[in-house]
Every structure is written in C-alpha cells, then in structure tokens.
Motif scaffolding. Structure first.
Motif, mmCIF file in Angstrom:
data_model
loop_
_atom_site.group_PDB
_atom_site.id
_atom_site.type_symbol
_atom_site.label_atom_id
_atom_site.label_comp_id
_atom_site.label_asym_id
_atom_site.label_seq_id
_atom_site.Cartn_x
_atom_site.Cartn_y
_atom_site.Cartn_z
ATOM 1 N N UNK A 27 34.322 -22.163 23.130
ATOM 2 C CA UNK A 27 33.297 -23.188 22.897
ATOM 3 C C UNK A 27 33.964 -24.546 22.721
ATOM 4 N N UNK A 28 35.049 -24.552 21.998
ATOM 5 C CA UNK A 28 35.767 -25.796 21.733
ATOM 6 C C UNK A 28 36.273 -26.416 23.037
ATOM 7 N N UNK A 29 36.908 -25.587 23.865
ATOM 8 C CA UNK A 29 37.507 -26.112 25.090
ATOM 9 C C UNK A 29 36.457 -26.477 26.142
ATOM 10 N N UNK A 36 41.808 -26.277 21.393
ATOM 11 C CA UNK A 36 41.451 -25.865 20.037
ATOM 12 C C UNK A 36 42.586 -26.212 19.076
ATOM 13 N N UNK A 37 42.265 -26.780 17.928
ATOM 14 C CA UNK A 37 43.313 -27.092 16.948
ATOM 15 C C UNK A 37 43.948 -25.799 16.426
ATOM 16 N N UNK A 38 45.265 -25.822 16.276
ATOM 17 C CA UNK A 38 45.967 -24.615 15.839
ATOM 18 C C UNK A 38 46.664 -24.774 14.489
ATOM 19 N N UNK A 39 46.801 -25.976 14.020
ATOM 20 C CA UNK A 39 47.490 -26.173 12.744
ATOM 21 C C UNK A 39 46.586 -26.921 11.761
ATOM 22 N N UNK A 40 46.978 -26.856 10.515
ATOM 23 C CA UNK A 40 46.220 -27.564 9.477
ATOM 24 C C UNK A 40 46.238 -29.073 9.704
ATOM 25 N N UNK A 41 47.358 -29.599 10.174
ATOM 26 C CA UNK A 41 47.462 -31.031 10.408
ATOM 27 C C UNK A 41 46.475 -31.481 11.489
ATOM 28 N N UNK A 42 46.341 -30.666 12.550
ATOM 29 C CA UNK A 42 45.397 -31.003 13.604
ATOM 30 C C UNK A 42 43.959 -30.955 13.092
ATOM 31 N N UNK A 43 43.654 -29.952 12.267
ATOM 32 C CA UNK A 43 42.299 -29.838 11.717
ATOM 33 C C UNK A 43 41.975 -31.012 10.799
ATOM 34 N N UNK A 44 42.950 -31.477 10.028
ATOM 35 C CA UNK A 44 42.715 -32.576 9.102
ATOM 36 C C UNK A 44 42.465 -33.899 9.817
ATOM 37 N N UNK A 45 42.961 -34.024 11.035
ATOM 38 C CA UNK A 45 42.795 -35.283 11.753
ATOM 39 C C UNK A 45 41.510 -35.327 12.588
ATOM 40 N N UNK A 46 40.748 -34.248 12.603
ATOM 41 C CA UNK A 46 39.518 -34.189 13.399
ATOM 42 C C UNK A 46 38.358 -34.893 12.690
ATOM 43 N N UNK A 48 34.647 -35.206 11.187
ATOM 44 C CA UNK A 48 33.910 -34.241 10.384
ATOM 45 C C UNK A 48 32.942 -33.414 11.221
ATOM 46 N N UNK A 49 32.265 -34.028 12.191
ATOM 47 C CA UNK A 49 31.291 -33.274 12.983
ATOM 48 C C UNK A 49 31.974 -32.188 13.816
ATOM 49 N N UNK A 50 33.196 -32.413 14.272
ATOM 50 C CA UNK A 50 33.919 -31.385 15.020
ATOM 51 C C UNK A 50 34.359 -30.240 14.111
ATOM 52 N N UNK A 51 34.734 -30.553 12.890
ATOM 53 C CA UNK A 51 35.109 -29.519 11.929
ATOM 54 C C UNK A 51 33.896 -28.654 11.599
ATOM 55 N N UNK A 52 32.751 -29.295 11.405
ATOM 56 C CA UNK A 52 31.521 -28.548 11.113
ATOM 57 C C UNK A 52 31.146 -27.666 12.292
ATOM 58 N N UNK A 53 31.254 -28.177 13.502
ATOM 59 C CA UNK A 53 30.956 -27.387 14.698
ATOM 60 C C UNK A 53 31.879 -26.175 14.797
ATOM 61 N N UNK A 58 32.386 -20.357 14.484
ATOM 62 C CA UNK A 58 33.189 -19.223 14.018
ATOM 63 C C UNK A 58 32.396 -18.339 13.063
ATOM 64 N N UNK A 59 31.698 -18.939 12.116
ATOM 65 C CA UNK A 59 30.941 -18.164 11.130
ATOM 66 C C UNK A 59 29.788 -17.397 11.766
ATOM 67 N N UNK A 60 29.065 -18.037 12.665
ATOM 68 C CA UNK A 60 27.923 -17.380 13.312
ATOM 69 C C UNK A 60 28.385 -16.201 14.155
ATOM 70 N N UNK A 61 29.417 -16.417 14.946
ATOM 71 C CA UNK A 61 29.916 -15.331 15.789
ATOM 72 C C UNK A 61 30.471 -14.194 14.937
ATOM 73 N N UNK A 62 31.220 -14.520 13.898
ATOM 74 C CA UNK A 62 31.792 -13.481 13.030
ATOM 75 C C UNK A 62 30.694 -12.655 12.375
ATOM 76 N N UNK A 63 29.695 -13.304 11.831
ATOM 77 C CA UNK A 63 28.605 -12.585 11.169
ATOM 78 C C UNK A 63 27.834 -11.709 12.148
ATOM 79 N N UNK A 64 27.572 -12.231 13.329
ATOM 80 C CA UNK A 64 26.828 -11.469 14.332
ATOM 81 C C UNK A 64 27.613 -10.252 14.797
#
Length: 80
Positions: A27-29, A36-46, A48-53, A58-64
């Motif tokens: 979905x990301x790509x 897709x971000x692979x490290x914490x540093x990459x995630x921190x620089x994104x 907010x709307x991309x982090x929420x997405x 991830x949560x929806x797919x995991x739960x389903x």
C-alpha cells in the motif's frame, strides 16, 4: 486452554503480523509511490498523516487476518 491451541494462536499471530507488514509495504509503495520506511529514523521524519496511514493499514490488516485465521483454525481444531 491447552498447549496445542496456544501454539496455534501464536502461529496465527505471527503469520498475521507478516501479512500485515507485507500489505502495508505494498500500500505504501503503490499508494504513495515511496519506499516503505524501515528504520525508526525514517519513521520519525515522516509527516503525521503518512504515519497514521501506515499504522491504520497495518492494524486493520493484522486484525482482519488474525480474526479470519483464528475462526478457520477453531473450526478445524474443534473450538466453537
């Protein structure tokens, strides 16, 4: 709860996590056109709307996947 069901449940959770991670990456790509971000540093620089997405997908797919797989396993294992 017996040990067999606990092991099945742990396997389902691990498999669901792997599927969710792979799906979030696709979905990301495809959706954002970025890798897709692979490290914490990459995630921190994104933004907010991309982090929420990323988190929501991830949560929806995991739960389903977890719910569907547990229901199928319960049918075969004899837990209703």
């Amino acid at each position: 709860m017996n040990i067999g069901w606990k092991l099945i449940s742990m396997g389902i959770t691990a498999a669901a996590g792997a599927v969710a991670n792979a799906t979030a990456g696709q979905v990301w790509e495809k959706g954002l056109g970025k890798t897709k971000p692979t490290s914490d540093e990459e995630m921190e620089s994104l933004p907010l709307k991309e982090i929420i997405l990323f988190t929501a997908v991830t949560a929806i797919v995991h739960a389903t996947v977890t719910t569907v797989m547990r229901r199928k396993a319960a049918e075969r294992y004899g837990k209703n």
